[in-house]
Scaffold this motif. Structure first.
Motif, mmCIF file in Angstrom:
data_model
loop_
_atom_site.group_PDB
_atom_site.id
_atom_site.type_symbol
_atom_site.label_atom_id
_atom_site.label_comp_id
_atom_site.label_asym_id
_atom_site.label_seq_id
_atom_site.Cartn_x
_atom_site.Cartn_y
_atom_site.Cartn_z
ATOM 1 N N LEU A 36 0.832 -1.209 0.000
ATOM 2 C CA LEU A 36 0.000 0.000 0.000
ATOM 3 C C LEU A 36 0.866 1.259 0.000
ATOM 4 O O LEU A 36 0.584 2.218 -0.724
ATOM 5 N N ALA A 68 -6.394 6.229 5.730
ATOM 6 C CA ALA A 68 -7.081 4.976 5.379
ATOM 7 C C ALA A 68 -6.182 3.764 5.623
ATOM 8 O O ALA A 68 -6.619 2.746 6.156
ATOM 9 N N ILE A 69 -4.901 3.888 5.261
ATOM 10 C CA ILE A 69 -3.965 2.773 5.469
ATOM 11 C C ILE A 69 -3.802 2.512 6.968
ATOM 12 O O ILE A 69 -3.778 1.364 7.421
ATOM 13 N N THR A 100 -5.940 3.116 9.426
ATOM 14 C CA THR A 100 -7.159 2.518 9.977
ATOM 15 C C THR A 100 -7.217 1.025 9.689
ATOM 16 O O THR A 100 -7.487 0.201 10.559
ATOM 17 N N ARG A 101 -6.931 0.686 8.424
ATOM 18 C CA ARG A 101 -6.985 -0.711 7.990
ATOM 19 C C ARG A 101 -5.907 -1.542 8.699
ATOM 20 O O ARG A 101 -6.157 -2.633 9.206
ATOM 21 N N SER A 102 -4.693 -1.005 8.762
ATOM 22 C CA SER A 102 -3.566 -1.781 9.273
ATOM 23 C C SER A 102 -3.607 -1.961 10.790
ATOM 24 O O SER A 102 -3.087 -2.944 11.308
ATOM 25 N N ASN A 149 -5.080 -6.333 3.947
ATOM 26 C CA ASN A 149 -4.042 -5.706 3.114
ATOM 27 C C ASN A 149 -3.243 -6.728 2.319
ATOM 28 O O ASN A 149 -2.932 -6.533 1.161
ATOM 29 N N ALA A 164 -12.749 1.022 5.881
ATOM 30 C CA ALA A 164 -12.148 -0.306 5.877
ATOM 31 C C ALA A 164 -13.235 -1.383 5.873
ATOM 32 O O ALA A 164 -14.281 -1.232 6.516
#
Lengths: 248, 178
Positions: free
Chosen positions: A50, A121-122, A124-126, B65, B98
């Protein structure tokens, strides 16, 4: 250009530790733990992708996530020294993961509020993935520290070897300082307090204390690496160096 | 898609959805990518705007991811839509918001259970940082017992954990609730 360098730093940290963990694939002490560590490797490599994809769009000029991972040399990598340290034994690997996951946990939590939408966004996801990594590695630290005489001795040795590399995580590089002012990058020096508190608590549960020795080693974030990174890249980049442009 | 028979024209987004419904998740083939809830948006552009064919943009959100299935899914969407007559096909990735197992359809949960994978519990519960905490209670997809234990938080793919039923003794995968 501070933004692409910052993105490379974030991606390199994740990629190099992901690669180190993947070296355990097929060698874990039991099947479930082998799978756990390779799952963590996969998450980290996913995070790296990402950051590299984002960096590639900023850099343009034909740069891709693959050229960033496979065609940069050691001095162009911006990962911290901790992640490139050799795997050693299981205690060494899980303690390294614990130190780094505890850092990434604070990092991504702070990144959620970045003014840069993509980074937010990265982050939050990670963060969800890193929570699993931190709990898993923390449990291993406690299990080994509070286990047998041998497991404790091995964990103590790992602690002595790795501690000196933890300070670099909280020292901002010049490209970070510029971006912190813009609200884009996370101010890593502000994360040290909560990181230390978490590490102290888990080491305490393992019957260990935080070392008094200074965590002085640094340089990776600005491209001055230990000799170990070259070996990682030699293995990881072999195919693209030997057969440039090859694809599956 | 109750009135699929009446959908004839390529420029109808429902036609695209119908095609997407037949693309399976490569890791859990009983689920389509619509069941998973990863398709966030579909836009069809009329033929006159971009050329002789209608173009389409599909927005997807990856589950994890590092999920290697995402690249395969992206390629399958492109191939399916191009074969159906759409050009250009643009598959974009949205990271925010997400993905969450809450986006999974009710039908998807039933399909998972019938396939032998325990569906995600309805309340998303990302693990906390407490070490050695009690794990979520998960129903065995084989015998229905809640008398189960977690073997490993990490399973055969990033989205699953490995469980074992203490009643019927069968091991099973649990689709983690996020």
């Amino acid at each position: 250009m501070p933004l692409p360098t910052y993105l490379l730093h974030l991606g390199d940290d994740a990629l190099v530790l992901g690669h180190r963990n993947s070296e355990w694939c097929g060698h874990g002490p039991v099947l479930e733990q082998d799978i756990a560590l390779t799952n963590i490797a996969l998450d980290l490599i996913g995070q790296a992708r990402l950051f590299y994809q984002y960096a590639a769009t900023v850099l343009g000029d034909g740069v891709t996530e693959d050229s960033l991972a496979y065609l940069r040399d050691v001095y162009e990598y911006r990962n911290c020294l901790l992640v490139e340290q050799p795997n050693g034994d299981w205690a060494h690997t899980t303690l390294r993961q614990f130190f780094f996951s505890a850092y990434q946990y604070e990092l991504y939590k702070a990144m959620k509020t970045s003014t840069d939408e993509q980074l937010s966004a990265i982050g939050t996801r990670s963060l969800k993935e890193v929570t699993y990594h931190l709990r898993w590695s923390g449990e291993w630290v406690v299990r080994l520290g509070d286990g047998t005489e041998e497991s404790r001795a091995r964990l103590l040795k790992a602690l002595e070897t790795l501690w000196m590399y933890t300070g670099e995580l909280f020292r901002p590089a010049p490209y970070e300082e510029v971006l912190v002012e813009a609200g884009v990058a996370v101010a890593v020096d502000s994360l040290e307090g909560s990181w230390m508190e978490h590490v102290r608590r888990v080491l305490g549960q393992a019957g260990l204390t935080v070392p008094l020795a200074p965590a002085f080693q640094a340089g990776g974030k600005t491209g001055a690496h230990s000799e170990h990174l070259g070996y990682v890249l030699a293995e990881m980049q072999f195919m693209q160096r030997a057969y440039p442009g090859s694809t599956w | 898609m109750s009135d699929t028979a009446t959908i004839k024209t390529l420029s109808d987004p429902r036609h695209v959805m119908e095609l997407l419904e037949n693309i399976p998740d490569p890791e859990v083939p009983v689920l389509s990518i619509l069941d998973l809830g990863i398709v966030r948006d579909v836009r069809v552009y009329p033929a006159s705007e971009q050329g002789a064919f209608p173009g389409v943009t599909v927005m997807i959100t990856p589950t994890y991811n590092g999920c290697p299935a995402v690249d395969v899914i992206r390629m399958n969407i492109r191939m399916t839509l191009i074969a159906a007559g759409y050009t250009p096909v643009d598959v974009r990735t949205a990271l925010s918001p997400a993905w969450s197992t809450e986006w999974m359809s009710e039908a998807a949960r039933e399909k998972l259970e019938a396939f032998g994978i325990a569906p995600p519990n309805s309340v998303p519960s990302v693990c906390s940082l407490d070490l050695f905490q009690q794990d979520e209670s998960v129903r065995c997809p084989h015998c229905g017992s809640y008398h189960t234990e977690m073997v490993s938080r990490f399973g055969s793919t990033a989205c699953k954990a490995l469980y074992k039923c203490k009643d019927c003794q069968e091991p099973f995968d649990y689709f983690k609730s996020h």
